[in-house]
Design an enzyme around this catalytic site. Structure first.
Site, PDB file in Angstrom:
ATOM      1  N   CYS A 161     -20.588 -44.492   3.728  1.00 39.51           N
ATOM      2  CA  CYS A 161     -19.150 -44.852   4.315  1.00 39.51           C
ATOM      3  C   CYS A 161     -18.883 -46.202   3.956  1.00 39.51           C
ATOM      4  CB  CYS A 161     -19.307 -44.880   5.900  1.00 39.51           C
ATOM      5  SG  CYS A 161     -17.650 -45.679   6.630  1.00 39.51           S
ATOM      6  N   ASP A 162     -17.858 -46.550   2.935  1.00 39.60           N
ATOM      7  CA  ASP A 162     -17.455 -47.647   2.323  1.00 39.60           C
ATOM      8  C   ASP A 162     -17.242 -48.637   3.459  1.00 39.60           C
ATOM      9  OD1 ASP A 162     -17.697 -46.591  -0.182  1.00 39.60           O
ATOM     10  OD2 ASP A 162     -15.789 -46.294  -0.269  1.00 39.60           O
TER      11      ASP A 162
END
Length: 109
Positions: free
Chosen positions: A9-10
């Site tokens: 997840c960025d």
């Protein structure tokens, strides 16, 4: 400080990087690799509510059957950890959801 999320997840990676840059010692918990216990998920649900904690815009949610979508929130999160909005940040006895300006301010970013 614990940060609960997904390793790919960025937003979670960005939050972890910024928190560490500000001197926080961050323990990252990937909720897929280390599924949370019902007690922990119940605590998150109590703190944030089902509407905020379950990401109904996610691919995971869209892939659920209509029958699955009617299951209790706790059961959904146990079966599908990626449904949880992220990151959830735990600092002492305080929980924060997401990586918004409000959360960053609360964590003195």
């Amino acid at each position: 400080m614990k940060l609960y999320g997904l390793k790919n997840c960025d937003t979670c990676r960005k939050a972890k990087k910024m928190l560490e840059a500000k001197g926080h010692e961050v323990t990252f918990v990937d909720v897929r690799q280390s599924p949370l216990e019902e007690k922990q998920l119940s605590q998150f649900l109590k703190a944030f509510g089902e509407d905020k904690l379950i990401n109904k815009k996610s691919t995971t949610w869209r892939q659920l059957s209509e029958a699955d979508r009617t299951k209790p929130a706790l059961e959904l999160l146990v079966e599908n950890p990626s449904l949880m909005k992220r990151p959830v940040i735990e600092l002492k006895d305080t929980l924060h959801l997401g990586w918004t300006k409000d959360v960053q301010e609360a964590l003195s970013m």
